[in-house]
Write a protein that holds these residues in place. Structure first.
Motif, PDB file in Angstrom:
ATOM      1  N   ILE A  44       9.760  -9.042 -29.892  1.00  0.00           N
ATOM      2  CA  ILE A  44      10.559  -8.897 -28.668  1.00  0.00           C
ATOM      3  C   ILE A  44      10.660  -7.432 -28.262  1.00  0.00           C
ATOM      4  O   ILE A  44      10.610  -7.094 -27.067  1.00  0.00           O
ATOM      5  N   ASP A  45      10.771  -6.532 -29.248  1.00  0.00           N
ATOM      6  CA  ASP A  45      10.913  -5.111 -28.919  1.00  0.00           C
ATOM      7  C   ASP A  45       9.677  -4.587 -28.176  1.00  0.00           C
ATOM      8  O   ASP A  45       9.790  -3.791 -27.244  1.00  0.00           O
ATOM      9  N   LYS A  46       8.504  -5.070 -28.556  1.00  0.00           N
ATOM     10  CA  LYS A  46       7.270  -4.633 -27.877  1.00  0.00           C
ATOM     11  C   LYS A  46       7.249  -5.139 -26.436  1.00  0.00           C
ATOM     12  O   LYS A  46       6.803  -4.429 -25.532  1.00  0.00           O
ATOM     13  N   VAL A  47       7.716  -6.380 -26.245  1.00  0.00           N
ATOM     14  CA  VAL A  47       7.764  -6.936 -24.893  1.00  0.00           C
ATOM     15  C   VAL A  47       8.660  -6.066 -24.016  1.00  0.00           C
ATOM     16  O   VAL A  47       8.308  -5.725 -22.881  1.00  0.00           O
ATOM     17  N   LEU A  48       9.821  -5.679 -24.572  1.00  0.00           N
ATOM     18  CA  LEU A  48      10.762  -4.849 -23.810  1.00  0.00           C
ATOM     19  C   LEU A  48      10.162  -3.470 -23.515  1.00  0.00           C
ATOM     20  O   LEU A  48      10.315  -2.941 -22.407  1.00  0.00           O
ATOM     21  N   GLU A  49       9.449  -2.918 -24.469  1.00  0.00           N
ATOM     22  CA  GLU A  49       8.816  -1.603 -24.257  1.00  0.00           C
ATOM     23  C   GLU A  49       7.750  -1.682 -23.169  1.00  0.00           C
ATOM     24  O   GLU A  49       7.651  -0.796 -22.314  1.00  0.00           O
ATOM     25  N   GLU A  50       6.964  -2.752 -23.195  1.00  0.00           N
ATOM     26  CA  GLU A  50       5.936  -2.930 -22.172  1.00  0.00           C
ATOM     27  C   GLU A  50       6.573  -3.114 -20.801  1.00  0.00           C
ATOM     28  O   GLU A  50       6.082  -2.588 -19.789  1.00  0.00           O
ATOM     29  N   ALA A  51       7.673  -3.880 -20.774  1.00  0.00           N
ATOM     30  CA  ALA A  51       8.373  -4.078 -19.507  1.00  0.00           C
ATOM     31  C   ALA A  51       8.827  -2.732 -18.950  1.00  0.00           C
ATOM     32  O   ALA A  51       8.679  -2.447 -17.755  1.00  0.00           O
ATOM     33  N   TYR A  52       9.374  -1.902 -19.826  1.00  0.00           N
ATOM     34  CA  TYR A  52       9.829  -0.570 -19.412  1.00  0.00           C
ATOM     35  C   TYR A  52       8.671   0.263 -18.876  1.00  0.00           C
ATOM     36  O   TYR A  52       8.785   0.953 -17.856  1.00  0.00           O
ATOM     37  N   ARG A  53       7.541   0.149 -19.538  1.00  0.00           N
ATOM     38  CA  ARG A  53       6.375   0.954 -19.171  1.00  0.00           C
ATOM     39  C   ARG A  53       5.843   0.603 -17.782  1.00  0.00           C
ATOM     40  O   ARG A  53       5.531   1.473 -16.981  1.00  0.00           O
ATOM     41  N   VAL A  54       5.741  -0.683 -17.496  1.00  0.00           N
ATOM     42  CA  VAL A  54       5.105  -1.056 -16.225  1.00  0.00           C
ATOM     43  C   VAL A  54       6.062  -0.985 -15.029  1.00  0.00           C
ATOM     44  O   VAL A  54       5.631  -1.114 -13.880  1.00  0.00           O
ATOM     45  N   LEU A  55       7.354  -0.774 -15.296  1.00  0.00           N
ATOM     46  CA  LEU A  55       8.311  -0.682 -14.194  1.00  0.00           C
ATOM     47  C   LEU A  55       8.383   0.741 -13.659  1.00  0.00           C
ATOM     48  O   LEU A  55       8.329   1.708 -14.414  1.00  0.00           O
ATOM     49  N   GLN A  56       8.546   0.828 -12.344  1.00  0.00           N
ATOM     50  CA  GLN A  56       8.767   2.134 -11.723  1.00  0.00           C
ATOM     51  C   GLN A  56      10.211   2.552 -11.966  1.00  0.00           C
ATOM     52  O   GLN A  56      11.074   1.709 -12.208  1.00  0.00           O
ATOM     53  N   PRO A  57      10.494   3.875 -11.882  1.00  0.00           N
ATOM     54  CA  PRO A  57      11.892   4.296 -11.978  1.00  0.00           C
ATOM     55  C   PRO A  57      12.712   3.602 -10.902  1.00  0.00           C
ATOM     56  O   PRO A  57      12.291   3.508  -9.740  1.00  0.00           O
ATOM     57  N   GLY A  58      13.862   3.107 -11.265  1.00  0.00           N
ATOM     58  CA  GLY A  58      14.663   2.322 -10.337  1.00  0.00           C
ATOM     59  C   GLY A  58      14.353   0.837 -10.436  1.00  0.00           C
ATOM     60  O   GLY A  58      15.051  -0.007  -9.856  1.00  0.00           O
ATOM     61  N   GLY A  59      13.317   0.493 -11.181  1.00  0.00           N
ATOM     62  CA  GLY A  59      12.914  -0.904 -11.304  1.00  0.00           C
ATOM     63  C   GLY A  59      13.892  -1.689 -12.143  1.00  0.00           C
ATOM     64  O   GLY A  59      14.627  -1.152 -12.971  1.00  0.00           O
ATOM     65  N   ARG A  60      13.891  -3.015 -11.928  1.00  0.00           N
ATOM     66  CA  ARG A  60      14.866  -3.871 -12.588  1.00  0.00           C
ATOM     67  C   ARG A  60      14.198  -4.855 -13.540  1.00  0.00           C
ATOM     68  O   ARG A  60      13.177  -5.460 -13.217  1.00  0.00           O
ATOM     69  N   PHE A  61      14.803  -4.985 -14.708  1.00  0.00           N
ATOM     70  CA  PHE A  61      14.352  -5.949 -15.705  1.00  0.00           C
ATOM     71  C   PHE A  61      15.361  -7.092 -15.721  1.00  0.00           C
ATOM     72  O   PHE A  61      16.569  -6.861 -15.807  1.00  0.00           O
ATOM     73  N   MET A  62      14.867  -8.326 -15.611  1.00  0.00           N
ATOM     74  CA  MET A  62      15.788  -9.457 -15.679  1.00  0.00           C
ATOM     75  C   MET A  62      15.234 -10.522 -16.594  1.00  0.00           C
ATOM     76  O   MET A  62      14.051 -10.857 -16.527  1.00  0.00           O
ATOM     77  N   CYS A  63      16.116 -11.056 -17.420  1.00  0.00           N
ATOM     78  CA  CYS A  63      15.673 -12.053 -18.402  1.00  0.00           C
ATOM     79  C   CYS A  63      16.627 -13.238 -18.379  1.00  0.00           C
ATOM     80  O   CYS A  63      17.845 -13.076 -18.408  1.00  0.00           O
ATOM     81  N   LEU A  64      16.085 -14.437 -18.315  1.00  0.00           N
ATOM     82  CA  LEU A  64      16.870 -15.666 -18.427  1.00  0.00           C
ATOM     83  C   LEU A  64      16.427 -16.328 -19.725  1.00  0.00           C
ATOM     84  O   LEU A  64      15.233 -16.611 -19.894  1.00  0.00           O
ATOM     85  N   GLU A  65      17.347 -16.522 -20.639  1.00  0.00           N
ATOM     86  CA  GLU A  65      16.931 -17.066 -21.935  1.00  0.00           C
ATOM     87  C   GLU A  65      18.066 -17.850 -22.574  1.00  0.00           C
ATOM     88  O   GLU A  65      19.245 -17.580 -22.321  1.00  0.00           O
ATOM     89  N   PHE A  66      17.691 -18.785 -23.417  1.00  0.00           N
ATOM     90  CA  PHE A  66      18.681 -19.540 -24.172  1.00  0.00           C
ATOM     91  C   PHE A  66      19.431 -18.591 -25.091  1.00  0.00           C
ATOM     92  O   PHE A  66      18.848 -17.671 -25.639  1.00  0.00           O
ATOM     93  N   SER A  67      20.732 -18.869 -25.277  1.00  0.00           N
ATOM     94  CA  SER A  67      21.518 -17.948 -26.084  1.00  0.00           C
ATOM     95  C   SER A  67      22.488 -18.722 -26.964  1.00  0.00           C
ATOM     96  O   SER A  67      22.338 -19.937 -27.141  1.00  0.00           O
ATOM     97  N   GLN A  68      23.464 -18.017 -27.495  1.00  0.00           N
ATOM     98  CA  GLN A  68      24.410 -18.665 -28.402  1.00  0.00           C
ATOM     99  C   GLN A  68      25.725 -18.924 -27.682  1.00  0.00           C
ATOM    100  O   GLN A  68      26.138 -18.153 -26.822  1.00  0.00           O
ATOM    101  N   LEU A  69      26.393 -20.026 -28.055  1.00  0.00           N
ATOM    102  CA  LEU A  69      27.672 -20.333 -27.425  1.00  0.00           C
ATOM    103  C   LEU A  69      28.792 -19.655 -28.191  1.00  0.00           C
ATOM    104  O   LEU A  69      28.887 -19.797 -29.409  1.00  0.00           O
ATOM    105  N   PRO A  70      29.657 -18.914 -27.502  1.00  0.00           N
ATOM    106  CA  PRO A  70      30.755 -18.241 -28.197  1.00  0.00           C
ATOM    107  C   PRO A  70      31.719 -19.240 -28.857  1.00  0.00           C
ATOM    108  O   PRO A  70      32.254 -18.996 -29.916  1.00  0.00           O
TER     109      PRO A  70
END
Lengths: 296, 246
Positions: free
Chosen positions: A194-220
């Motif tokens: 997952i960390d590599k995916v996030l790094e790649e996302a950061y790399r291909v985005l322009q400054p000011g660019g937005r990262f958005m993720c929809l994913e299953f998570s844990q219930l509090p």
């Protein structure tokens, strides 16, 4: 048919996992461990596998489920996944001129909503073309997406240019800073690193660019989590068997959800990749969460 | 139809060990709640879409444990059945040479079988592996039941039409006591069109009930050792009387 045969050969539920099918609580395992000199191990659902095995196994899961993917999503979530994705797009609120990379975009649900959103906007600005690159590591999923796009008329007379890219989110064959938005919906938990995916996302985005993720998570809420676990482990693989004739890909699905970091942990991982203004929003009591961050 | 093609691994390992290995790979553990859901679900899906062979297979497995025990006991009753359980032979295109069978003299069991498969355009490789039964011996009995089904059709001269299938299900249901067969016989008949329903009530059903009770235990026959046997001698030996000509 050949895909199903290969899947059965490669996806193996170990004895420990068999016991879990009757058990009430489902704890998550720790992340990848490496012993000196041995191959790095990671999780595939509740199974422990070599890291390079995981990519292959996930690949086969999605090859197998591709043609029933959308039907099963509707069945398992009672259609609620459509609302999750609608909310996701509302939060994203793209403007004309957006260049989106829709990662793990496979069958096109996010892309089509993106196109619709831009279409519905008052187009005073006809000069700024928007675009989306639909990318997925699995060509079968992309093929389903292409077919749907043609059938539903998203490619003709569109304010949005669409192109399709079969690629690995951990190693994108793309130059730096070529997109100003990056989305990944229900895909990141299937990635080995997952960390590599996030790094790649950061790399291909322009400054000011937005990262958005929809994913299953844990219930509090732990009672809700228990109910959700019961539904996931008792009902969903059965549904998979009845509707798609496949049990094991859906067993993998519900296990992989438990293995994914919770909301706070994932937020920290996104920040570690360099994103700022990282926020998250729970949907349906935390069944899934929208994480958002900016490259500032 | 979601036919699951399974090609048996070619190896020098004895047949029985191969089946156990395959079962280990394919086995999915289910608790009572899941078995109940699977029973109701697969019966419903099979009713609406009879071509979902995997649903019939699923239904058979989740409801059949007691019947499989009964079947196994019956097979152990005679030496032929006991031999089958010992050797765990499989029937698919790797283990059976259909080419040789189709060159046997007419009216032999093997020739009748090969012709039947060819005429109805079916393959012996379309039988799904057992997934929901833990005990390898019982799982094998289920697998054998599946793989022998076409032979039962062929030797009873029953076509693969709905009418023929329902009749065979009745015979199998009476002999094996599998709930899936009994259910299939009843519900399958409900799907018959008026003309076939008449034939069913007047000829096929009485014949199927009679055959089910009178014939020897068809699941306990080592068909692979009888390819050259004359089909009419086979009928006499197994106490089968035919309804229709081939």
């Amino acid at each position: 048919m050949a895909l199903q045969r290969r899947l059965l050969q490669f996806i193996n539920i170990t004895k420990s996992c068999q016991k879990l099918c009757g058990v009430q609580s489902y704890s998550t395992q720790t992340a990848a461990q490496s012993d000196n000199g041995e191959k790095r191990k990671t999780h595939f659902g509740f199974e422990t596998v070599d890291e390079d095995e995981k990519t292959k196994k996930v690949h086969r899961v999605f090859e197998t489920v591709a043609d029933k993917y959308d039907t099963m999503n509707d069945m398992m979530s009672f259609g609620v996944h459509r609302i999750w994705k609608d909310i996701f797009m509302m939060r994203f609120a793209p403007t004309p001129g957006t260049k989106l990379l829709d990662m793990a975009g496979g069958t096109g649900d996010i892309t089509f909503r993106y196109i619709n959103y831009l279409r519905n906007q008052a187009s005073s600005n006809t000069e700024k073309r928007s675009s989306v690159t639909v990318s997925d590591i699995n060509q079968s999923m992309l093929n389903v997406g292409k077919l749907r796009a043609e059938k539903q008329g998203y490619l003709k007379d569109s304010p949005v240019d669409v192109d399709w890219l079969c690629a690995d989110a951990e190693q994108l064959p793309l130059p730096d800073e070529c997109y100003n938005a990056y989305t990944i919906a229900f895909g990141i938990r299937n990635c080995t690193h997952i960390d590599k995916v996030l790094e790649e996302a950061y790399r291909v985005l322009q400054p000011g660019g937005r990262f958005m993720c929809l994913e299953f998570s844990q219930l509090p809420n732990s009672t809700m989590q228990w109910l959700y676990d019961q539904y996931s482990f008792q009902v969903i693989p059965v549904m998979g068997q009845l509707v798609a004739g496949q049990w094991k890909p859906y067993q993998y699905l519900v296990e992989s959800i438990r293995q994914f970091p919770d909301q706070e942990k994932f937020k920290l991982m996104i920040e570690a990749a360099g994103f700022r203004q990282v926020t998250y929003e729970n949907l349906t009591f935390g069944v899934c969460a929208i994480h958002s961050g900016f490259k500032l | 139809m979601r036919a699951f093609t399974f090609i048996r691994k070619l190896s020098s390992v004895p047949k029985s060990k191969n089946f156990r290995e395959e079962l280990e790979i394919n086995y999915i553990s289910t608790n009572l709640f899941q078995k109940t859901l699977l029973t109701v679900g697969s019966a419903t899906v099979a009713l609406f879409d009879p071509y979902r062979g995997d649903m019939i297979a699923c239904l058979g497995e989740v409801t059949g444990e007691a019947s499989l025990k009964y079947m196994r006991e019956k097979m152990l009753d005679n030496s032929e059945g006991a031999e089958i359980l010992q050797e765990m032979p499989r029937i698919n295109s790797q283990t059976v040479c259909f080419k040789s069978l189709s060159e046997l003299p007419e009216d032999t069991l093997g020739r009748v079988y090969a012709d039947f498969m060819r005429e109805n355009d079916i393959t012996a490789d379309s039988r799904l592996p057992v997934q929901f039964i833990k005990d390898p011996d019982l799982a094998y009995v289920m697998q054998r039941y599946r793989e022998v089904h076409d032979l039962v059709h062929a030797s009873l001269f029953m076509k693969t039409t709905m009418l023929g299938e329902v009749a065979v299900k009745w015979v199998e249901g009476i002999q094996t006591k599998l709930p899936m067969c009994i259910g299939g016989g009843i519900w399958g008949a409900a799907r018959l069109k008026p003309k076939h329903r008449q034939l069913y009530l007047k000829y096929y059903l009485p014949w199927a009930i009679k055959t089910g009770h009178n014939a020897k235990f068809l699941q306990g026959i080592y068909y692979e050792k009888r390819w050259e046997q004359n089909i009419y001698d086979f009928h006499k030996e197994m106490n089968i009387s035919i309804l229709t000509e081939r």
